[in-house]
Design a protein around this motif. Sequence first.
Motif, mmCIF file in Angstrom:
data_model
loop_
_atom_site.group_PDB
_atom_site.id
_atom_site.type_symbol
_atom_site.label_atom_id
_atom_site.label_comp_id
_atom_site.label_asym_id
_atom_site.label_seq_id
_atom_site.Cartn_x
_atom_site.Cartn_y
_atom_site.Cartn_z
ATOM 1 N N MET A 1 8.795 -0.602 -4.473
ATOM 2 C CA MET A 1 8.668 -1.164 -5.790
ATOM 3 C C MET A 1 7.764 -0.295 -6.664
ATOM 4 S SD MET A 1 6.890 -4.686 -7.022
ATOM 5 C CE MET A 1 5.318 -3.910 -6.842
ATOM 6 N N LEU A 2 6.627 0.139 -6.131
ATOM 7 C CA LEU A 2 5.686 0.944 -6.913
ATOM 8 C C LEU A 2 6.319 2.261 -7.353
ATOM 9 C CD1 LEU A 2 2.823 1.109 -8.072
ATOM 10 C CD2 LEU A 2 2.076 2.099 -5.908
ATOM 11 N N ALA A 3 7.148 2.841 -6.527
ATOM 12 C CA ALA A 3 7.801 4.109 -6.873
ATOM 13 C C ALA A 3 8.713 3.956 -8.084
ATOM 14 C CB ALA A 3 8.599 4.628 -5.679
ATOM 15 N N ASN A 4 9.222 2.755 -8.339
ATOM 16 C CA ASN A 4 10.108 2.495 -9.473
ATOM 17 C C ASN A 4 9.371 1.945 -10.690
ATOM 18 O OD1 ASN A 4 12.422 3.317 -8.074
ATOM 19 N ND2 ASN A 4 12.607 1.318 -7.117
ATOM 20 N N ASP A 5 8.059 1.840 -10.634
ATOM 21 C CA ASP A 5 7.251 1.277 -11.716
ATOM 22 C C ASP A 5 6.826 2.399 -12.662
ATOM 23 O OD1 ASP A 5 5.218 0.227 -13.325
ATOM 24 O OD2 ASP A 5 4.386 -1.001 -11.725
ATOM 25 N N ALA A 6 7.595 2.585 -13.733
ATOM 26 C CA ALA A 6 7.350 3.688 -14.665
ATOM 27 C C ALA A 6 5.993 3.564 -15.354
ATOM 28 C CB ALA A 6 8.471 3.752 -15.705
ATOM 29 N N ALA A 7 5.579 2.354 -15.706
ATOM 30 C CA ALA A 7 4.298 2.161 -16.399
ATOM 31 C C ALA A 7 3.136 2.592 -15.508
ATOM 32 C CB ALA A 7 4.131 0.699 -16.814
ATOM 33 N N SER A 8 3.120 2.139 -14.277
ATOM 34 C CA SER A 8 2.036 2.483 -13.361
ATOM 35 C C SER A 8 2.045 3.961 -12.999
ATOM 36 C CB SER A 8 2.126 1.629 -12.095
ATOM 37 O OG SER A 8 1.986 0.263 -12.432
ATOM 38 N N THR A 9 3.235 4.505 -12.796
ATOM 39 C CA THR A 9 3.352 5.930 -12.478
ATOM 40 C C THR A 9 2.836 6.786 -13.630
ATOM 41 O OG1 THR A 9 5.246 5.483 -11.052
ATOM 42 C CG2 THR A 9 4.972 7.744 -11.802
ATOM 43 N N ALA A 10 3.168 6.414 -14.860
ATOM 44 C CA ALA A 10 2.725 7.177 -16.030
ATOM 45 C C ALA A 10 1.207 7.184 -16.172
ATOM 46 C CB ALA A 10 3.363 6.604 -17.292
ATOM 47 N N LEU A 11 0.554 6.144 -15.670
ATOM 48 C CA LEU A 11 -0.903 6.065 -15.748
ATOM 49 C C LEU A 11 -1.596 6.707 -14.551
ATOM 50 C CD1 LEU A 11 -1.275 2.462 -17.152
ATOM 51 C CD2 LEU A 11 -1.519 4.632 -18.373
ATOM 52 N N GLY A 12 -0.820 7.228 -13.621
ATOM 53 C CA GLY A 12 -1.409 7.899 -12.462
ATOM 54 C C GLY A 12 -1.898 6.945 -11.388
ATOM 55 N N ILE A 13 -1.429 5.713 -11.396
ATOM 56 C CA ILE A 13 -1.830 4.748 -10.366
ATOM 57 C C ILE A 13 -1.213 5.171 -9.038
ATOM 58 C CG2 ILE A 13 -1.603 2.357 -9.586
ATOM 59 C CD1 ILE A 13 -1.792 1.535 -12.547
ATOM 60 N N LYS A 14 -2.049 5.183 -8.006
ATOM 61 C CA LYS A 14 -1.603 5.595 -6.669
ATOM 62 C C LYS A 14 -2.009 4.538 -5.647
ATOM 63 C CE LYS A 14 -1.805 10.567 -7.435
ATOM 64 N NZ LYS A 14 -2.073 10.663 -8.825
ATOM 65 N N ALA A 15 -1.163 4.368 -4.650
ATOM 66 C CA ALA A 15 -1.441 3.431 -3.566
ATOM 67 C C ALA A 15 -2.313 4.097 -2.509
ATOM 68 C CB ALA A 15 -0.144 2.947 -2.945
ATOM 69 N N LEU A 16 -3.387 3.422 -2.121
ATOM 70 C CA LEU A 16 -4.213 3.869 -0.997
ATOM 71 C C LEU A 16 -3.817 3.135 0.274
ATOM 72 C CD1 LEU A 16 -7.726 3.963 -2.719
ATOM 73 C CD2 LEU A 16 -6.125 5.856 -2.357
ATOM 74 N N ASP A 17 -3.404 1.863 0.113
ATOM 75 C CA ASP A 17 -3.004 1.052 1.262
ATOM 76 C C ASP A 17 -2.081 -0.055 0.772
ATOM 77 O OD1 ASP A 17 -3.154 0.155 4.061
ATOM 78 O OD2 ASP A 17 -4.159 -1.596 3.207
ATOM 79 N N LEU A 18 -0.950 -0.218 1.447
ATOM 80 C CA LEU A 18 -0.012 -1.293 1.140
ATOM 81 C C LEU A 18 0.301 -2.020 2.432
ATOM 82 C CD1 LEU A 18 2.487 0.644 -1.178
ATOM 83 C CD2 LEU A 18 0.640 -0.883 -1.883
ATOM 84 N N SER A 19 -0.001 -3.306 2.467
ATOM 85 C CA SER A 19 0.256 -4.127 3.641
ATOM 86 C C SER A 19 0.854 -5.445 3.180
ATOM 87 C CB SER A 19 -1.042 -4.406 4.409
ATOM 88 O OG SER A 19 -1.669 -3.212 4.785
ATOM 89 N N ASP A 20 1.402 -6.197 4.110
ATOM 90 C CA ASP A 20 1.956 -7.504 3.794
ATOM 91 C C ASP A 20 0.833 -8.424 3.306
ATOM 92 O OD1 ASP A 20 4.030 -9.333 3.588
ATOM 93 O OD2 ASP A 20 3.752 -10.070 5.629
ATOM 94 N N GLY A 21 0.854 -8.791 2.029
ATOM 95 C CA GLY A 21 -0.153 -9.694 1.487
ATOM 96 C C GLY A 21 -1.412 -9.021 0.972
ATOM 97 N N SER A 22 -1.461 -7.699 0.994
ATOM 98 C CA SER A 22 -2.627 -7.000 0.457
ATOM 99 C C SER A 22 -2.226 -5.616 -0.043
ATOM 100 C CB SER A 22 -3.737 -6.879 1.502
ATOM 101 O OG SER A 22 -3.335 -6.027 2.549
ATOM 102 N N ALA A 23 -3.058 -5.070 -0.927
ATOM 103 C CA ALA A 23 -2.793 -3.734 -1.464
ATOM 104 C C ALA A 23 -4.080 -3.170 -2.037
ATOM 105 C CB ALA A 23 -1.726 -3.792 -2.552
ATOM 106 N N THR A 24 -4.233 -1.856 -1.935
ATOM 107 C CA THR A 24 -5.352 -1.154 -2.559
ATOM 108 C C THR A 24 -4.779 0.019 -3.332
ATOM 109 O OG1 THR A 24 -6.829 -1.800 -0.763
ATOM 110 C CG2 THR A 24 -7.548 0.016 -2.164
ATOM 111 N N LEU A 25 -5.078 0.054 -4.641
ATOM 112 C CA LEU A 25 -4.580 1.098 -5.526
ATOM 113 C C LEU A 25 -5.739 1.726 -6.276
ATOM 114 C CD1 LEU A 25 -2.280 -1.307 -5.457
ATOM 115 C CD2 LEU A 25 -1.177 0.242 -7.009
#
Length: 128
Positions: A1-25
Amino acid sequence: MLANDAASTALGIKALDLSDGSATLTMTVTDRMINGHGIAHGGYVFLLADTAFACACNRPGSVTVAAQAEIDFLVPVRLGDELVATAVERVRRGRSGIYDITVRRGDEVVAEFRGRSRTLKDQAAGRD
Protein backbone atom coordinates in the motif's frame (compact mmCIF):
# COMPACT_ATOMS: atom_id res chain seq x y z
CA MET A 1 0.00 0.00 0.00
CA LEU A 2 2.76 2.47 0.93
CA ALA A 3 4.51 1.91 -2.41
CA ASN A 4 1.33 3.13 -4.18
CA ASP A 5 0.89 6.21 -1.94
CA ALA A 6 1.99 9.09 -4.17
CA ALA A 7 1.53 11.76 -1.46
CA SER A 8 3.72 9.98 1.08
CA THR A 9 6.32 9.01 -1.51
CA ALA A 10 6.57 12.61 -2.74
CA LEU A 11 7.33 13.74 0.82
CA GLY A 12 10.09 11.17 1.25
CA ILE A 13 8.26 9.11 3.87
CA LYS A 14 9.99 5.76 4.35
CA ALA A 15 9.03 2.66 6.30
CA LEU A 16 11.41 1.53 9.04
CA ASP A 17 9.18 -1.32 10.24
CA LEU A 18 5.84 -2.70 9.06
CA SER A 19 4.08 -5.37 11.09
CA ASP A 20 0.53 -6.58 11.56
CA GLY A 21 -1.08 -3.86 13.69
CA SER A 22 1.97 -1.61 13.93
CA ALA A 23 4.22 0.55 11.77
CA THR A 24 7.20 2.87 12.12
CA LEU A 25 7.86 5.48 9.43
CA THR A 26 10.27 8.37 9.05
CA MET A 27 10.24 11.74 7.27
CA THR A 28 12.72 14.62 7.17
CA VAL A 29 11.25 18.14 7.29
CA THR A 30 12.20 20.03 4.11
CA ASP A 31 12.04 23.72 3.22
CA ARG A 32 8.75 23.13 1.33
CA MET A 33 7.14 22.03 4.62
CA ILE A 34 7.87 25.27 6.50
CA ASN A 35 5.01 27.69 7.21
CA GLY A 36 4.98 31.47 7.66
CA HIS A 37 6.14 31.16 11.28
CA GLY A 38 9.34 29.39 10.26
CA ILE A 39 8.22 26.02 11.65
CA ALA A 40 6.84 22.92 9.98
CA HIS A 41 3.21 23.15 8.90
CA GLY A 42 1.15 20.88 11.15
CA GLY A 43 -0.48 19.27 8.15
CA TYR A 44 2.80 17.54 7.28
CA VAL A 45 3.18 16.16 10.80
CA PHE A 46 -0.43 14.97 10.61
CA LEU A 47 0.22 13.37 7.22
CA LEU A 48 3.21 11.42 8.57
CA ALA A 49 1.17 10.16 11.54
CA ASP A 50 -1.80 9.37 9.30
CA THR A 51 0.41 7.36 6.95
CA ALA A 52 1.77 5.33 9.87
CA PHE A 53 -1.84 4.79 10.99
CA ALA A 54 -2.80 3.55 7.50
CA CYS A 55 0.16 1.17 7.38
CA ALA A 56 -0.73 -0.26 10.81
CA CYS A 57 -4.44 -0.81 10.16
CA ASN A 58 -4.38 -2.21 6.62
CA ARG A 59 -4.02 -5.94 6.26
CA PRO A 60 -3.47 -7.94 3.07
CA GLY A 61 -6.75 -8.53 1.26
CA SER A 62 -8.68 -5.72 2.96
CA VAL A 63 -9.15 -1.99 2.53
CA THR A 64 -9.20 -0.02 5.77
CA VAL A 65 -9.76 3.73 5.94
CA ALA A 66 -9.83 6.40 8.62
CA ALA A 67 -13.21 6.95 10.25
CA GLN A 68 -11.83 9.68 12.54
CA ALA A 69 -8.44 11.08 13.53
CA GLU A 70 -7.10 13.76 15.84
CA ILE A 71 -3.67 15.07 16.72
CA ASP A 72 -2.10 17.04 19.55
CA PHE A 73 0.91 19.12 18.51
CA LEU A 74 3.19 19.31 21.54
CA VAL A 75 6.28 21.22 20.33
CA PRO A 76 7.24 22.96 17.08
CA VAL A 77 9.01 20.99 14.39
CA ARG A 78 11.75 22.68 12.37
CA LEU A 79 13.58 22.48 9.06
CA GLY A 80 15.87 19.45 8.91
CA ASP A 81 14.19 17.58 11.77
CA GLU A 82 13.98 13.84 11.21
CA LEU A 83 10.62 12.67 12.49
CA VAL A 84 9.70 9.10 13.38
CA ALA A 85 6.05 8.07 13.68
CA THR A 86 5.26 4.84 15.51
CA ALA A 87 1.74 3.42 15.20
CA VAL A 88 0.34 0.81 17.57
CA GLU A 89 -3.00 -0.96 17.40
CA ARG A 90 -4.88 -0.55 20.68
CA VAL A 91 -8.03 -2.50 19.84
CA ARG A 92 -9.62 -4.11 16.81
CA ARG A 93 -13.16 -5.45 16.88
CA GLY A 94 -15.02 -6.50 13.76
CA ARG A 95 -14.42 -3.85 11.13
CA SER A 96 -13.37 -1.12 13.62
CA GLY A 97 -10.04 -0.34 15.25
CA ILE A 98 -8.31 2.25 17.42
CA TYR A 99 -4.65 3.17 16.87
CA ASP A 100 -2.25 5.45 18.73
CA ILE A 101 0.61 7.08 16.87
CA THR A 102 3.50 8.91 18.55
CA VAL A 103 5.65 11.27 16.47
CA ARG A 104 9.17 11.85 17.80
CA ARG A 105 12.22 13.93 16.99
CA GLY A 106 14.95 11.82 18.54
CA ASP A 107 13.74 11.04 22.07
CA GLU A 108 11.39 14.04 22.18
CA VAL A 109 7.67 13.50 21.56
CA VAL A 110 6.45 16.23 19.20
CA ALA A 111 2.88 15.01 18.56
CA GLU A 112 0.33 12.40 19.63
CA PHE A 113 -2.26 11.13 17.14
CA ARG A 114 -5.24 8.82 17.61
CA GLY A 115 -7.03 7.23 14.68
CA ARG A 116 -10.17 5.19 14.43
CA SER A 117 -10.35 2.84 11.45
CA ARG A 118 -13.09 1.13 9.50
CA THR A 119 -12.52 -1.83 7.18
CA LEU A 120 -14.73 -1.69 4.11
CA LYS A 121 -17.05 -4.66 3.62
CA ASP A 122 -17.31 -4.89 -0.13
CA GLN A 123 -14.56 -2.94 -1.87
CA ALA A 124 -15.20 -4.60 -5.24
CA ALA A 125 -18.84 -3.45 -5.32
CA GLY A 126 -17.93 0.03 -4.13
CA ARG A 127 -20.00 -0.30 -0.94
CA ASP A 128 -19.00 -0.29 2.71
